[in-house]
Design a protein around this motif. Structure first.
Motif, PDB file in Angstrom:
ATOM      1  N   ALA A 107     -15.446  24.653   2.349  1.00 45.72           N
ATOM      2  CA  ALA A 107     -15.317  24.097   3.690  1.00 45.72           C
ATOM      3  C   ALA A 107     -14.308  23.220   3.754  1.00 45.72           C
ATOM      4  O   ALA A 107     -13.627  23.445   4.702  1.00 45.72           O
ATOM      5  CB  ALA A 107     -16.598  23.530   4.176  1.00 45.72           C
ATOM      6  N   PRO A 108     -13.962  22.281   2.949  1.00 47.99           N
ATOM      7  CA  PRO A 108     -12.698  21.512   3.100  1.00 47.99           C
ATOM      8  C   PRO A 108     -11.325  22.154   3.068  1.00 47.99           C
ATOM      9  O   PRO A 108     -10.668  21.835   3.844  1.00 47.99           O
ATOM     10  CB  PRO A 108     -12.618  20.510   1.655  1.00 47.99           C
ATOM     11  N   GLU A 109     -11.590  23.520   2.550  1.00 46.34           N
ATOM     12  CA  GLU A 109     -10.237  24.293   2.910  1.00 46.34           C
ATOM     13  C   GLU A 109     -10.147  25.063   4.329  1.00 46.34           C
ATOM     14  O   GLU A 109      -9.215  25.873   4.123  1.00 46.34           O
ATOM     15  CB  GLU A 109     -10.046  25.489   1.737  1.00 46.34           C
ATOM     16  N   LYS A 125     -20.438  25.511   1.355  1.00 46.88           N
ATOM     17  CA  LYS A 125     -20.126  23.988   1.132  1.00 46.88           C
ATOM     18  C   LYS A 125     -18.823  23.772   0.315  1.00 46.88           C
ATOM     19  O   LYS A 125     -18.113  22.990   0.582  1.00 46.88           O
ATOM     20  CB  LYS A 125     -21.226  23.283   0.252  1.00 46.88           C
ATOM     21  N   GLU A 126     -18.618  24.731  -0.730  1.00 46.47           N
ATOM     22  CA  GLU A 126     -17.431  24.367  -1.697  1.00 46.47           C
ATOM     23  C   GLU A 126     -16.276  24.672  -1.018  1.00 46.47           C
ATOM     24  O   GLU A 126     -15.324  23.890  -1.380  1.00 46.47           O
ATOM     25  CB  GLU A 126     -17.587  25.482  -3.002  1.00 46.47           C
TER      26      GLU A 126
END
Ligand code: NAP
Length: 246
Positions: free
Chosen positions: A174-176, A171-172
């Protein structure tokens, strides 16, 4: 960009199957091992004979300096790392938790959890440096949800930690554009049972598995290699069970 994969514990069992299958779909594979250089060399030779590219690298995942040397060697010899399979693991042997030597429990967590976290940390550093994303696949176990009483409670607890780490880190980052996934095998036919002091375990537990047999390393590898692939691009922060229904 070249697909460059590190498979920890890639010289035998599930890791070797993952290394072979990943190489067959175009990954350049670093086959990590701890002690058995000949087994790692065999996997490399098989991959090369099939037209792939691979490199054997000795490193103990329980040792942070070894993990740094593993990544630095792969980056120097093969190029920027884009995938990591955290497969190396140990049970610490069979027995009741109360009879288990605390030093063994520490070694199990150092290998299965802290080593896996350190390798993941180093992989994130590599992925961020090249900016092309990346994927981490953590090999867990159905022991994480079974608890494995009377056999290896500490090992089961270490794999539960792996599952939570997979979920949280996935989750941490994922935006990358970085994915973190897991595969939880059920009992699989590898040397781990002999190493644990119970070579007869697979035959004994087969009757309790809904499919009435244990898994083969290639059946576990299929899921790991799929998770590494773009076909799994919307899958992260989760662990797939491959366990014949167990
Ligand atoms: P295995 O047959 O015992 O092979 C273990 C591999 O890991 C070998 O390549 C070994 O290298 C390497 N290794 C062990 N400790 C290491 C360390 N500290 N640093 C670097 N490499 C190390 O194991 P397996 O059964 O294939 O298991 C692979 C993974 O699947 C493990 O995480 C295990 O917990 C998990 N799993 C297995 C089963 C099963 O029934 N087999 C079920 C569920 C989950 P050397 O030979 O050089 O020591």
């Amino acid at each position: 960009m070249k697909k460059i994969l590190i498979v920890t514990g890639g010289s035998r069992g599930i890791g070797a199957a993952i290394a072979r299958q990943a190489a067959a779909v175009g990954w350049v594979v670093a086959v990590n091992y701890q002690r058995d250089a000949a087994a790692a060399a065999r996997v490399v030779a098989e991959i090369e004979a099939a037209g792939g590219r691979a490199l054997a690298v000795q490193a103990d995942v329980a040792c942070d300096e070894d993990i740094e040397r593993l990544f630095a060697t792969v980056e120097r010899e093969l190029g920027p790392v884009t995938g990591l399979v955290n497969n190396a693991g140990m049970t610490g042997g069979l027995g009741k938790f109360g009879d288990t030597n605390p030093a063994i429990v520490e070694q199990v967590f150092r290998t299965n959890v802290l080593g896996l976290m350190q390798a993941s940390r180093r992989a994130l550093q590599a992925f961020r440096a090249h900016g092309q994303g990346g994927v981490i696949v953590n090999i867990s176990s159905t022991a994480a949800t079974a608890g494995s009483p009377n056999e290896y409670v500490a090992y089961a607890a270490s794999k539960a930690a792996v599952d939570t780490f997979t979920m949280g880190l996935g989750k941490e980052v994922a935006p990358e554009g970085i994915r973190v996934c897991g595969v939880a095998p059920g009992t699989t036919q590898t040397d781990i049972h002999t190493t644990s002091g119970d070579p007869g375990r697979p035959a004994r537990v087969a009757a309790r598995i809904p499919m009435l047999r244990v898994g083969e390393p290639d059946e576990i590898a299929e899921a790991a290699v799929w998770l590494l692939s773009p076909a799994a691009r919307y899958v992260t922060a989760t662990t797939i069970r491959v366990s014949g229904g167990a």
